[in-house]
Motif scaffolding. Structure first.
Motif, PDB file in Angstrom:
ATOM      1  N   ILE A   8       0.914  -0.938  -0.127  1.00  8.49           N
ATOM      2  CA  ILE A   8      -0.108   0.275   0.152  1.00  8.49           C
ATOM      3  C   ILE A   8       0.865   1.163  -0.229  1.00  8.49           C
ATOM      4  O   ILE A   8       1.545   1.329   1.012  1.00  8.49           O
ATOM      5  CB  ILE A   8      -0.981   0.045   1.244  1.00  8.49           C
ATOM      6  N   ASN A   9       0.797   2.051  -1.060  1.00  3.99           N
ATOM      7  CA  ASN A   9       1.694   3.384  -1.230  1.00  3.99           C
ATOM      8  C   ASN A   9       0.787   4.359  -1.500  1.00  3.99           C
ATOM      9  O   ASN A   9      -0.200   4.389  -1.576  1.00  3.99           O
ATOM     10  CB  ASN A   9       2.788   2.975  -2.251  1.00  3.99           C
ATOM     11  N   ILE A  10       1.285   5.601  -1.115  1.00  6.15           N
ATOM     12  CA  ILE A  10       0.964   6.982  -1.363  1.00  6.15           C
ATOM     13  C   ILE A  10       2.050   7.303  -2.275  1.00  6.15           C
ATOM     14  O   ILE A  10       3.004   7.631  -2.084  1.00  6.15           O
ATOM     15  CB  ILE A  10       0.717   7.866  -0.001  1.00  6.15           C
ATOM     16  N   ASP A  11       1.542   7.722  -3.714  1.00  3.85           N
ATOM     17  CA  ASP A  11       2.422   8.391  -4.715  1.00  3.85           C
ATOM     18  C   ASP A  11       2.327   9.900  -4.654  1.00  3.85           C
ATOM     19  O   ASP A  11       1.049  10.421  -4.697  1.00  3.85           O
ATOM     20  CB  ASP A  11       1.938   7.822  -6.085  1.00  3.85           C
ATOM     21  N   HIS A  12       3.426  10.460  -4.207  1.00  2.61           N
ATOM     22  CA  HIS A  12       3.333  12.010  -4.462  1.00  2.61           C
ATOM     23  C   HIS A  12       4.061  12.485  -5.608  1.00  2.61           C
ATOM     24  O   HIS A  12       5.256  12.214  -5.807  1.00  2.61           O
ATOM     25  CB  HIS A  12       4.179  12.601  -3.098  1.00  2.61           C
ATOM     26  N   VAL A  13       3.317  13.228  -6.596  1.00  6.52           N
ATOM     27  CA  VAL A  13       4.004  13.249  -7.834  1.00  6.52           C
ATOM     28  C   VAL A  13       3.896  14.816  -7.923  1.00  6.52           C
ATOM     29  O   VAL A  13       3.039  15.599  -7.796  1.00  6.52           O
ATOM     30  CB  VAL A  13       3.074  12.811  -8.896  1.00  6.52           C
ATOM     31  N   TYR A  14       5.223  15.244  -8.405  1.00 13.04           N
ATOM     32  CA  TYR A  14       5.326  16.726  -8.715  1.00 13.04           C
ATOM     33  C   TYR A  14       5.914  16.862  -9.974  1.00 13.04           C
ATOM     34  O   TYR A  14       6.694  16.218 -10.500  1.00 13.04           O
ATOM     35  CB  TYR A  14       6.531  17.154  -7.754  1.00 13.04           C
ATOM     36  N   HIS A  89       5.661   5.018   0.436  1.00 12.55           N
ATOM     37  CA  HIS A  89       5.240   6.005  -0.400  1.00 12.55           C
ATOM     38  C   HIS A  89       6.230   6.252  -1.643  1.00 12.55           C
ATOM     39  O   HIS A  89       7.490   5.658  -1.366  1.00 12.55           O
ATOM     40  CB  HIS A  89       5.237   7.336   0.264  1.00 12.55           C
ATOM     41  N   ALA A  90       5.860   7.042  -2.414  1.00 13.14           N
ATOM     42  CA  ALA A  90       7.030   7.244  -3.586  1.00 13.14           C
ATOM     43  C   ALA A  90       6.961   8.808  -3.792  1.00 13.14           C
ATOM     44  O   ALA A  90       5.827   9.474  -3.706  1.00 13.14           O
ATOM     45  CB  ALA A  90       6.638   6.617  -4.643  1.00 13.14           C
ATOM     46  N   ILE A  91       8.208   9.397  -3.869  1.00  7.54           N
ATOM     47  CA  ILE A  91       8.455  10.740  -4.347  1.00  7.54           C
ATOM     48  C   ILE A  91       8.475  10.612  -5.837  1.00  7.54           C
ATOM     49  O   ILE A  91       9.656  10.228  -6.227  1.00  7.54           O
ATOM     50  CB  ILE A  91       9.347  11.446  -3.440  1.00  7.54           C
ATOM     51  N   ILE A  92       7.876  11.321  -6.677  1.00  9.59           N
ATOM     52  CA  ILE A  92       7.902  11.069  -8.090  1.00  9.59           C
ATOM     53  C   ILE A  92       8.121  12.603  -8.615  1.00  9.59           C
ATOM     54  O   ILE A  92       7.362  13.478  -8.622  1.00  9.59           O
ATOM     55  CB  ILE A  92       6.872  10.485  -8.478  1.00  9.59           C
ATOM     56  N   TYR A  93       9.085  13.086  -9.379  1.00 15.44           N
ATOM     57  CA  TYR A  93       9.430  14.190  -9.999  1.00 15.44           C
ATOM     58  C   TYR A  93       9.191  13.682 -11.677  1.00 15.44           C
ATOM     59  O   TYR A  93       9.871  12.793 -12.303  1.00 15.44           O
ATOM     60  CB  TYR A  93      10.697  14.871  -9.999  1.00 15.44           C
ATOM     61  N   LEU A 105      10.013   4.622  -0.773  1.00 10.75           N
ATOM     62  CA  LEU A 105      10.336   4.026   0.850  1.00 10.75           C
ATOM     63  C   LEU A 105       9.324   3.158   0.879  1.00 10.75           C
ATOM     64  O   LEU A 105       7.977   3.026   1.017  1.00 10.75           O
ATOM     65  CB  LEU A 105      10.094   5.220   1.673  1.00 10.75           C
ATOM     66  N   GLY A 106       9.865   1.504   1.149  1.00 14.03           N
ATOM     67  CA  GLY A 106       8.974   0.553   1.367  1.00 14.03           C
ATOM     68  C   GLY A 106       8.091   0.676   2.712  1.00 14.03           C
ATOM     69  O   GLY A 106       6.834   0.319   2.962  1.00 14.03           O
ATOM     70  N   GLY A 107       8.605   1.274   3.747  1.00  7.86           N
ATOM     71  CA  GLY A 107       7.812   1.626   5.112  1.00  7.86           C
ATOM     72  C   GLY A 107       7.334   0.378   5.469  1.00  7.86           C
ATOM     73  O   GLY A 107       7.583  -0.512   5.778  1.00  7.86           O
ATOM     74  N   ALA A 108       5.896   0.875   6.013  1.00  9.06           N
ATOM     75  CA  ALA A 108       5.207  -0.498   6.429  1.00  9.06           C
ATOM     76  C   ALA A 108       4.937  -1.612   5.724  1.00  9.06           C
ATOM     77  O   ALA A 108       4.630  -2.601   6.262  1.00  9.06           O
ATOM     78  CB  ALA A 108       3.661   0.126   6.793  1.00  9.06           C
TER      79      ALA A 108
END
Length: 289
Positions: A8-14, A89-93, A105-108
């Motif tokens: 389960i990820n949250i993708d943060h897209v910039y 989560h993922a930080i995506i540019y 980040l694999g995180g939980a």
């Protein structure tokens, strides 16, 4: 029933004009947040195809938004554990030429425990599905077999260290064409010669190949105008497994999965872009005209 041990990820897209260089600070043109992760994408596809599903995973204290998005897409959180660690989560540019940089980040997702696995498998029947985006996949495979379930494994992101020990244990192996080639290189054999009872190979615009106990099926891709292919493979596998579990019809499940992924790539996003069963049936009926 399908019990999916899935990320389960949250993708943060910039959106940025250009990708940042070392030491550079940029102002983003826009920001969007999406539900992501191969596991949850597959679960949404299963749910929207009408499958009976348990999604097993973990989030942190920052995971409520992801759980709300899952619920909106028909995936329950009864078997999602809250941990004292960041949600994956993922930080995506993404720059103006559609090139990207991604940090994950694999995180939980990488903090599952034997107790979580044992609790999820109580009363489980049918299929256990898993990918390489969580930890303890060897334990999931072993305990899933002990519970009397069949094992479906998406060998992605590909790692021969993960995949090779599982080849003689899984009942269904799903790979894309690149992963199939990597697996062939690692074993010295074509994937169709590995002896896996059910082998699913997705090939993008070239369609998909399926072997079930040695019987071969091919499904051509449907022609659509794709705008975003993120999550297409996850949509395909989840849709296929849900339909195959329901009907035991390999050709029909293959056609359904091809249609579901064809619709999905015409929309922006991943999980939120997956069509429901009614939409897929309507699409298939239109192809006959």
């Amino acid at each position: 029933m399908i019990t999916n041990f899935g990320s389960i990820n949250i993708d943060h897209v910039y959106q940025v004009t250009n990708l940042p260089k070392a030491g550079e600070t940029l102002s983003a043109k826009s920001y969007a947040r999406y539900l992501g992760g191969k596991g949850v994408n597959q679960s949404v596809a299963i749910a929207k195809a009408g499958g009976t599903l348990r999604h097993v995973g973990a989030v942190g204290a920052d995971g409520n938004w992801a759980l709300e998005q899952m619920a909106d897409n028909g995936v329950g959180d009864e078997h999602v554990t809250r941990l004292d660690i960041a949600t994956g989560h993922a930080i995506i540019y993404v720059d103006d030429s559609a090139e990207n940089q991604i940090v994950i980040l694999g995180g939980a997702n990488t903090a599952l425990t034997e107790q979580i696995i044992d609790d999820a498998l109580m009363g489980a029947t049918g299929w256990v599905l898993f990918q390489n985006e969580t930890n303890m996949i060897d334990v999931i495979a072993s305990k899933g077999t002990d519970a009397g379930c069949k094992l479906a494994y998406a060998a992605a992101p590909f790692s021969k260290e993960h995949a090779l020990p599982l080849l003689d244990k899984v009942d269904l192996l799903a790979v894309n064409e690149t992963e199939a080639n990597d697996l062939a290189d690692a074993t010295g054999r074509k994937v169709e010669d590995l002896g896996v009872p059910i082998l699913l190979v997705t090939k993008g615009s070239a369609g998909a190949d399926l072997w079930v106990d040695g019987e071969y099926f091919h499904q051509s891709a449907f022609k659509v105008d794709a705008v975003d292919t993120t999550g297409a493979g996850d949509t395909f596998l989840g849709s296929f497994l849900a339909q195959y579990d329901e009907t035991n019809d390999p050709a029909g499940a293959l056609q359904y999965a091809t249609a579901a992924s064809a619709i999905q790539v015409t929309r922006q996003g991943a999980a939120n872009a997956i069509p429901n069963k009614k939409e897929v049936i309507k699409f298939l009926e239109a192809q006959k005209k």
